[in-house]
Design a protein around this motif. Structure first.
Motif, PDB file in Angstrom:
ATOM      1  N   SER A  45       6.752  15.678-101.315  1.00  0.00           N
ATOM      2  CA  SER A  45       6.022  16.760-100.660  1.00  0.00           C
ATOM      3  C   SER A  45       4.994  16.142 -99.726  1.00  0.00           C
ATOM      4  N   GLU A  46       5.057  16.484 -98.457  1.00  0.00           N
ATOM      5  CA  GLU A  46       4.153  15.871 -97.470  1.00  0.00           C
ATOM      6  C   GLU A  46       2.727  16.406 -97.602  1.00  0.00           C
ATOM      7  N   PRO A  47       1.729  15.488 -97.574  1.00  0.00           N
ATOM      8  CA  PRO A  47       1.909  14.028 -97.548  1.00  0.00           C
ATOM      9  C   PRO A  47       2.314  13.524 -98.926  1.00  0.00           C
ATOM     10  N   SER A  48       3.345  12.674 -98.977  1.00  0.00           N
ATOM     11  CA  SER A  48       3.924  12.274-100.256  1.00  0.00           C
ATOM     12  C   SER A  48       3.176  11.118-100.906  1.00  0.00           C
ATOM     13  N   GLY A  49       2.459  10.312-100.110  1.00  0.00           N
ATOM     14  CA  GLY A  49       1.794   9.127-100.654  1.00  0.00           C
ATOM     15  C   GLY A  49       2.685   7.910-100.713  1.00  0.00           C
ATOM     16  N   ASP A  50       3.914   8.048-100.212  1.00  0.00           N
ATOM     17  CA  ASP A  50       4.855   6.924-100.231  1.00  0.00           C
ATOM     18  C   ASP A  50       4.480   5.906 -99.154  1.00  0.00           C
ATOM     19  N   GLY A  51       4.761   4.604 -99.434  1.00  0.00           N
ATOM     20  CA  GLY A  51       4.581   3.562 -98.441  1.00  0.00           C
ATOM     21  C   GLY A  51       3.156   3.108 -98.227  1.00  0.00           C
ATOM     22  N   ILE A  66       5.229  15.366-105.281  1.00  0.00           N
ATOM     23  CA  ILE A  66       6.587  15.890-105.130  1.00  0.00           C
ATOM     24  C   ILE A  66       6.541  17.404-105.237  1.00  0.00           C
ATOM     25  N   VAL A  67       7.599  18.047-104.755  1.00  0.00           N
ATOM     26  CA  VAL A  67       7.745  19.487-104.910  1.00  0.00           C
ATOM     27  C   VAL A  67       9.068  19.761-105.619  1.00  0.00           C
ATOM     28  N   MET A  73      12.947  28.502-103.686  1.00  0.00           N
ATOM     29  CA  MET A  73      11.597  28.933-104.047  1.00  0.00           C
ATOM     30  C   MET A  73      10.906  27.881-104.906  1.00  0.00           C
ATOM     31  N   PRO A  74       9.558  27.743-104.810  1.00  0.00           N
ATOM     32  CA  PRO A  74       8.822  26.799-105.680  1.00  0.00           C
ATOM     33  C   PRO A  74       9.074  27.108-107.149  1.00  0.00           C
ATOM     34  N   ALA A  75       9.257  26.038-107.924  1.00  0.00           N
ATOM     35  CA  ALA A  75       9.541  26.190-109.353  1.00  0.00           C
ATOM     36  C   ALA A  75       8.282  25.869-110.152  1.00  0.00           C
ATOM     37  N   ALA A  76       7.655  26.864-110.714  1.00  0.00           N
ATOM     38  CA  ALA A  76       6.500  26.664-111.577  1.00  0.00           C
ATOM     39  C   ALA A  76       6.972  26.319-112.986  1.00  0.00           C
ATOM     40  N   GLY A  77       6.215  25.476-113.672  1.00  0.00           N
ATOM     41  CA  GLY A  77       6.513  25.163-115.070  1.00  0.00           C
ATOM     42  C   GLY A  77       7.488  24.033-115.283  1.00  0.00           C
ATOM     43  N   ASP A 101       2.978  26.548-106.888  1.00  0.00           N
ATOM     44  CA  ASP A 101       3.502  26.021-105.632  1.00  0.00           C
ATOM     45  C   ASP A 101       4.613  24.994-105.835  1.00  0.00           C
ATOM     46  N   GLY A 102       4.961  24.712-107.096  1.00  0.00           N
ATOM     47  CA  GLY A 102       6.021  23.752-107.392  1.00  0.00           C
ATOM     48  C   GLY A 102       5.615  22.300-107.215  1.00  0.00           C
TER      49      GLY A 102
END
Length: 237
Positions: A45-51, A66-67, A73-77, A101-102
């Motif tokens: 999920s941007e910004p992902s923090g990768d790199g 991540i999302v 649709m966003p998956a809660a839980g 927001d997933g």
């Protein structure tokens, strides 16, 4: 004329039935299908923090993200487990449940090793794209790779480089320390580096900074050769 109309009508009915059969026995697959609205997927999920780059043994500046989606649709839980490789590496939290927001986030505490490190986020129960992988580069406390020491030893005639084989990042300074005996550091092959010169007795020290990647082979001309005896390799990545 009546017979002709009846014939045309029967032909139209048969063609319609064939079309329904081709699209599926229940006639509901007219659009060719679509994504399963109940299926889970995971992605950065941007910004992902990768790199990112950071200091070995310290937290990275930005969290990893991540999302998780269910269909579109966003998956809660959804339960996400975070993990990282390397000595002393950790993720905080290491287990988290996604919100409305997933999204799941975690802070990466880098391991003590200098160079490339990796982490991942895995969705419990499985999801397309899981685990999501991340990478980071760890530098030494001074902003560059930590120096490496290789000892030249002669313990009762057991002449050796210790450790004999090392892997280091570009920019690392290697120092050879004579602990005992008469030795030298003689490069061979390609790539090569400037050696220590003629054999000399302990105590003595010699350093070289490796600025180019490659596999460097060296040996002691007193106790080894390019292929046997007191020899060593340095892999620069």
């Amino acid at each position: 004329m009546l017979r002709a109309n009846r014939s045309i009508g029967r032909t139209a009915v048969l063609l319609a039935a064939a079309a329904v059969t081709a699209c599926g026995s229940n006639g509901s697959d007219l659009g060719g299908g679509g994504p399963d609205p109940s299926a889970l997927s995971a992605a950065p999920s941007e910004p992902s923090g990768d790199g990112q780059s950071g200091t070995a043994g310290q937290d990275l500046a930005s969290p990893l993200r991540i999302v998780v989606l269910r269909g579109a649709m966003p998956a809660a839980g959804a339960v996400v487990t975070w993990s990282a490789t390397g000595t002393g590496a950790s993720m905080t939290p290491n287990v988290q449940t996604t919100g409305p927001d997933g999204i799941s986030t975690s802070i990466w505490h880098l391991g003590s090793e200098v160079g490339a490190q990796s982490a991942q986020a895995a969705v419990t129960g499985g999801a397309e794209g899981s685990p999501v992988s991340f990478s980071a580069t760890a530098a030494g406390p001074g902003g560059g790779p930590s120096p490496i020491e290789i000892q030249l030893r002669d313990d009762g005639g057991n002449n050796r480089f210790e450790p004999a084989n090392v892997t280091i990042p570009v920019g690392t300074t290697v120092t050879w320390n004579w602990v005992g005996g008469i030795h030298n550091v003689m490069p061979t092959g390609n790539p090569a580096f400037t050696g220590s010169g003629n054999p000399i007795s302990a105590p003595h020290a010699f350093s070289h900074t490796f600025s180019s990647p490659g596999t460097y082979v060296y040996f002691c001309i007193v106790h080894g050769s390019a292929s046997a005896g007191m020899r060593g390799t340095i892999v620069v990545q």
